[in-house]
Design a protein around this motif. Sequence first.
Motif, PDB file in Angstrom:
ATOM      1  N   TRP A  20      55.920  11.161  45.999  1.00 52.17           N
ATOM      2  CA  TRP A  20      57.143  11.959  45.872  1.00 52.17           C
ATOM      3  C   TRP A  20      58.369  11.060  45.876  1.00 52.17           C
ATOM      4  O   TRP A  20      59.290  11.238  45.074  1.00 52.17           O
ATOM      5  CB  TRP A  20      57.234  12.972  47.009  1.00 52.17           C
ATOM      6  CG  TRP A  20      58.458  13.843  46.908  1.00 52.17           C
ATOM      7  CD1 TRP A  20      58.607  14.988  46.172  1.00 52.17           C
ATOM      8  CD2 TRP A  20      59.723  13.621  47.552  1.00 52.17           C
ATOM      9  NE1 TRP A  20      59.877  15.493  46.322  1.00 52.17           N
ATOM     10  CE2 TRP A  20      60.582  14.676  47.164  1.00 52.17           C
ATOM     11  CE3 TRP A  20      60.205  12.649  48.431  1.00 52.17           C
ATOM     12  CZ2 TRP A  20      61.909  14.776  47.612  1.00 52.17           C
ATOM     13  CZ3 TRP A  20      61.521  12.735  48.873  1.00 52.17           C
ATOM     14  CH2 TRP A  20      62.350  13.792  48.476  1.00 52.17           C
ATOM     15  N   THR A  23      58.955   9.453  42.572  1.00 51.44           N
ATOM     16  CA  THR A  23      59.556  10.321  41.554  1.00 51.44           C
ATOM     17  C   THR A  23      61.023  10.593  41.833  1.00 51.44           C
ATOM     18  O   THR A  23      61.732  11.102  40.960  1.00 51.44           O
ATOM     19  CB  THR A  23      58.821  11.680  41.482  1.00 51.44           C
ATOM     20  OG1 THR A  23      59.014  12.400  42.709  1.00 51.44           O
ATOM     21  CG2 THR A  23      57.334  11.488  41.225  1.00 51.44           C
ATOM     22  N   ARG A  24      61.487  10.261  43.036  1.00 51.65           N
ATOM     23  CA  ARG A  24      62.876  10.507  43.428  1.00 51.65           C
ATOM     24  C   ARG A  24      63.666   9.207  43.566  1.00 51.65           C
ATOM     25  O   ARG A  24      64.628   9.140  44.336  1.00 51.65           O
ATOM     26  CB  ARG A  24      62.898  11.279  44.751  1.00 51.65           C
ATOM     27  CG  ARG A  24      62.408  12.708  44.620  1.00 51.65           C
ATOM     28  CD  ARG A  24      63.480  13.560  43.976  1.00 51.65           C
ATOM     29  NE  ARG A  24      63.059  14.933  43.780  1.00 51.65           N
ATOM     30  CZ  ARG A  24      63.877  15.969  43.898  1.00 51.65           C
ATOM     31  NH1 ARG A  24      65.143  15.792  44.214  1.00 51.65           N
ATOM     32  NH2 ARG A  24      63.444  17.189  43.673  1.00 51.65           N
ATOM     33  N   SER A 264      54.707  19.234  46.730  1.00 48.94           N
ATOM     34  CA  SER A 264      54.626  17.912  46.092  1.00 48.94           C
ATOM     35  C   SER A 264      54.409  16.782  47.086  1.00 48.94           C
ATOM     36  O   SER A 264      54.439  15.601  46.712  1.00 48.94           O
ATOM     37  CB  SER A 264      55.896  17.642  45.274  1.00 48.94           C
ATOM     38  OG  SER A 264      56.019  18.574  44.213  1.00 48.94           O
TER      39      SER A 264
END
Length: 331
Positions: A20, A23-24, A264
């Motif tokens: 996660w 993706t950030r 997620s």
Amino acid sequence: MTAPDDTGDIRQVAEDALAWVDTRRAGFSLGEDALAVDGEVDSSWKPLGELAQVCATVAHHTASFDPLHARARALLDFAWRETDGGELLRRLQRLEPFATYPLEVYAALASAGFRHPAFEEAAGVVARTRGWRLTEQDPTRRLGVLRAEERCGIHRPGQAPHMLTRTWLGGRSEPWTFERDAGYALTHVVFHLTDWGRDADGLPPDLVTYLADWLPPWLDTCLEAGMWDLSGELLAVAAIVARRTGDAVPRDAWRTIRAARRPSGEVPLEDRGPAPAGPGDAVPDDGRYFLHHYHSTLMAAFAAVLTSARPAGPPAGTGARHRHGGQGAPA
């Protein structure tokens, strides 16, 4: 002793959390105001430094062929690029020579092998001034700055033990005085003393005993209150203490953390705040969601790696110890 299925489940927390975070990445990027005097440090340099610190520990505790190691190294490379190979930190240090956060961010990256000699030289010059040495800070923060200095080759013999005795944990405060601020203070004292989980032997024996006795009720209290971020930090401390005592992993606590995760793999700061309504719903993209999840997610990954990487059994010559009973302290 950690059961194989528990180890796999806890390891999965780390994998999902760092996935996660990956993706950030944009949330950890430095904006155009990174060098501004009035820049928002808490939403720029602070997240980047925390990302580097956690990923440095993950990389240290995982083998080079491990996908988790590869992801952590990739995130560290990203963090270093965001600082322009340390050059932005050097410029920031020149703009704000008595600010400690450039040194602390640099120290996190230096622990993973990234170096900028010019920054270290400049930091060493400032650290020799009375103005730097006499800056008034609370003992826990001062202990962290001392550890950051050591990463840059600045050593002050005898200072750390003096600072330790003035902290809430180092003074072995009455267990019933535990609350949120004390919780965050004690976890960071443990992280500073053990080099963020790399050296469990850095924790003095008296504090090992104190934490082994009182950490379980404190952790239970935080979990009951839905304080997932602080619970993650306490689980990291529990993993460090367990390396010294051979105590079992707190399985119920980890089950609670796993249940608190979003679809997620991210973990919220606490049991309220922005959240998608369901697995198929879009996540809010106004920055609030990132700020309410990034630190607790990093702490979940940090604690999970420390827990799953620790020895499976007690050290030689140790055995199960009696625990105090009683109610948890108020959070």
